[in-house]
Design an enzyme around this catalytic site. Structure first.
Site, PDB file in Angstrom:
ATOM      1  N   HIS A  66      12.424  35.713 137.946  1.00 53.26           N
ATOM      2  CA  HIS A  66      13.353  35.625 139.084  1.00 53.26           C
ATOM      3  C   HIS A  66      12.585  35.671 140.414  1.00 53.26           C
ATOM      4  O   HIS A  66      12.801  34.826 141.287  1.00 53.26           O
ATOM      5  CB  HIS A  66      14.365  36.781 138.992  1.00 53.26           C
ATOM      6  N   GLU A  67      11.680  36.645 140.536  1.00 54.30           N
ATOM      7  CA  GLU A  67      10.971  36.804 141.816  1.00 54.30           C
ATOM      8  C   GLU A  67      10.016  35.632 142.071  1.00 54.30           C
ATOM      9  O   GLU A  67       9.920  35.142 143.198  1.00 54.30           O
ATOM     10  CB  GLU A  67      10.207  38.131 141.854  1.00 54.30           C
TER      11      GLU A  67
HETATM   12 NI    NI Z   1      16.204  37.263 144.227  1.00 54.24          NI
END
Ligand code: NI
Length: 189
Positions: A144-145
């Site tokens: 996600h990051e």
């Molecule tokens: Ni995010």
């Protein structure tokens, strides 16, 4: 100490690829990471990518706080970890579908498919090469990051918009409880 403003979905800084960091040991990178940490502590978040604070550089800061890991899980807590120029490689063909949230989409939650297990190669703030192998929830946080560094937000990974909505309407007080316990079982070879 500085608490930074978070860019929200739609802002151009979240839609374009971030630039590689040429010197991970530069004082401005250390200051950026320190400010990102202050911001995450203030908000109570798991992770933050530099574009989310209007800085188009390939830097991520995250942690897995012990209180956010279900009791009995084999996943150990992960202390604050800064990733400079991270590169994610999937390990195996495993995929999982689980809920995600993002500070750039306040109050929203959605179901996203991710690799179950990944390797993340990166540079430290000391300029050394390092590597993390993660699975389950930890692997999701990394994917996600790092997606933020390529201008990708989790709704862009979703297959079903019917799995997208306001967290308060899901009526689960903590979205972590939407994840099955086995997603917190740590790396397995
Ligand atoms: Ni995010």
């Amino acid at each position: 100490m500085a608490i930074l403003k978070i860019a929200r979905m739609g802002h151009p800084v979240l839609r374009q690829p971030a630039a590689a960091v040429t010197d991970p040991t530069a004082p401005e990178i250390a200051r950026l990471v320190a400010d990102m940490k202050d911001t995450l502590i203030d908000i109570g978040g798991n992770g933050l990518a530099a574009p989310q604070v209007y800085v188009g550089q390939r830097v991520v800061l995250y942690r897995l706080a012990a209180e956010r890991i279900p009791p009995g899980a084999k996943q150990p807590a992960v202390d604050w970890t800064a990733l400079v120029n991270p590169v994610i490689t999937p390990l195996g063909d495993g995929r999982m579908v689980n809920y995600e949230r993002c500070l750039s989409l306040p109050d929203m939650v959605g179901k996203v498919e991710r690799h179950t297990k990944v390797r993340c190669a990166y540079e430290t703030l000391e300029g050394k090469r390092a590597e993390i192998v993660a699975r389950g929830f930890h692997a999701m946080v990394l994917q996600h990051e790092c997606d933020h560094l390529d201008g990708v937000l989790y709704p862009m990974r979703m297959r079903e918009l019917s799995d997208f909505g306001y967290a308060s309407e899901w009526k689960v007080p903590d979205f972590i409880r939407l994840w099955p316990p086995e997603a917190f079982d740590g790396p397995q070879d």
